[in-house]
Design an enzyme around this catalytic site. Structure first.
Site, PDB file in Angstrom:
ATOM      1  N   SER A 147      38.113  39.914  49.097  1.00  0.00           N
ATOM      2  CA  SER A 147      39.078  38.837  48.805  1.00  0.00           C
ATOM      3  C   SER A 147      40.242  39.013  49.760  1.00  0.00           C
ATOM      4  O   SER A 147      40.438  40.106  50.321  1.00  0.00           O
ATOM      5  CB  SER A 147      39.570  39.000  47.357  1.00  0.00           C
ATOM      6  OG  SER A 147      40.727  38.226  47.120  1.00  0.00           O
ATOM      7  N   TYR A 160      42.663  43.612  40.057  1.00  0.00           N
ATOM      8  CA  TYR A 160      41.804  42.870  40.993  1.00  0.00           C
ATOM      9  C   TYR A 160      42.088  43.302  42.431  1.00  0.00           C
ATOM     10  O   TYR A 160      41.176  43.567  43.213  1.00  0.00           O
ATOM     11  CB  TYR A 160      42.063  41.374  40.805  1.00  0.00           C
ATOM     12  CG  TYR A 160      41.207  40.457  41.653  1.00  0.00           C
ATOM     13  CD1 TYR A 160      39.902  40.139  41.277  1.00  0.00           C
ATOM     14  CD2 TYR A 160      41.704  39.885  42.825  1.00  0.00           C
ATOM     15  CE1 TYR A 160      39.122  39.281  42.049  1.00  0.00           C
ATOM     16  CE2 TYR A 160      40.941  39.031  43.601  1.00  0.00           C
ATOM     17  CZ  TYR A 160      39.646  38.729  43.208  1.00  0.00           C
ATOM     18  OH  TYR A 160      38.878  37.871  43.982  1.00  0.00           O
TER      19      TYR A 160
END
Ligand code: NAD
Length: 257
Positions: A147, A160
């Site tokens: 990401s 995350y």
């Protein structure tokens, strides 16, 4: 079929994509098949995986659905073995399955919440690599979907971001360790991408239009499509990227710049 990146007429490449029942993973599986590969479509949601296989079949592509929970070692071991058995080998693997996290600052997060997000995203990717690497053919490739949060902070997403930075780290170490085996390992770092998963996160964001906000803070002025993020993974798995290993490739409309 002849003359495509994953099928030269004599040899058809075979691979797997995790989380291929939706979003970026589905788009990657469809594109691999369109380019001539046989694809194992792995997902925890078997009916979603079946749907992807049907979509590929409608286009005369070759795919099989396999159930997996990437957070469970035995499930990953069995699913990778089934994928290899289905088509007689493994040329590429895209480790894409993952989960979003609660949006809250670190001191507001329980250890359970932190560990769950890190376990699914980071340990899940580790488990997939653990069982794929020994089975990948020389000349094979892994792509891990990290990401933009694997490269810099996303406010209020500590678990995350920690997990996705971890995936970039795992990618680099594996790239170096398995280069002597002729295996390349890379990461793709998408920015905001309009997938069913992102739409769910956006719907849950209280009082803000997350999609409009992300579009307005992206230099190209919009979110990525799942196909745009998937295209980077497909390219990295192809021989066109034969000297590329150990990178974390941003597909983020210029956010990192
Ligand atoms: N959409 C974005 O904006 C964005 C941005 C950066 C990175 N990513 C990453 O891209 C990947 C795909 O995201 P997406 O937006 O396409 O998601 P999505 O929610 O649309 O699809 C994810 C798929 O993964 C499957 N899955 C979830 N947990 C699983 C598990 N434990 N085992 C097996 N399968 C599981 C789901 O069933 C689903 O089919 C994720 O790793 C995500 O973190 C997405």
């Amino acid at each position: 079929m002849s003359g495509t990146a994953f099928n030269d007429g004599a040899v058809r490449k075979v691979g797997l994509v995790t989380g291929a029942g939706s979003g970026i993973g589905r788009a990657a599986a469809i594109e691999f098949a369109r380019q001539g590969a046989a694809v194992a479509v792995l997902d925890i949601d078997v009916s979603a995986a079946d749907e992807t296989v049907e979509m590929i079949g409608r286009d005369d592509g070759e795919a099989v659905a396999i159930a997996v929970d990437i957070a469970d070692e035995e499930s990953v071991r069995a699913a990778v073995a089934r994928a290899v058995a289905a088509y007689g080998g493994l040329d590429f693997a895209v480790n894409n399955a993952g989960m979003a996290s609660h949006h809250r600052r670190l001191d507001q997060m329980t250890l359970d919440q932190f560990e769950r997000v890190v376990h699914v995203n980071l340990a899940g990717t580790f488990l997939c690599m653990k069982y794929e690497l020994p089975l990948l053919k020389c000349g094979g490739a892994i792509v891990n979907i990290a990401s933009n949060g694997g490269l810099y902070a996303i406010p209020t997403a500590p678990a995350y971001v920690a997990a996705k930075h971890g995936i970039v780290g795992l990618t680099k170490v594996a790239a170096v360790d398995y280069a002597p085996n002729g295996i390349r390992v890379n990461a793709v770092c998408p920015g905001p991408t309009l997938t069913p998963g992102f739409e769910k996160v956006a719907a849950a964001a209280p009082g803000i239009d997350l999609i409009a906000m992300q579009a307005s803070t992206t230099p190209l002025g919009r979110l990525a499509t799942p196909e745009e993020a998937a295209a980077a993974a497909v390219w990295l798995c192809s021989d066109a990227a034969s000297f590329v290993t150990g990178i974390a490739l941003s597909v983020d409309g210029g956010r990192r710049a």
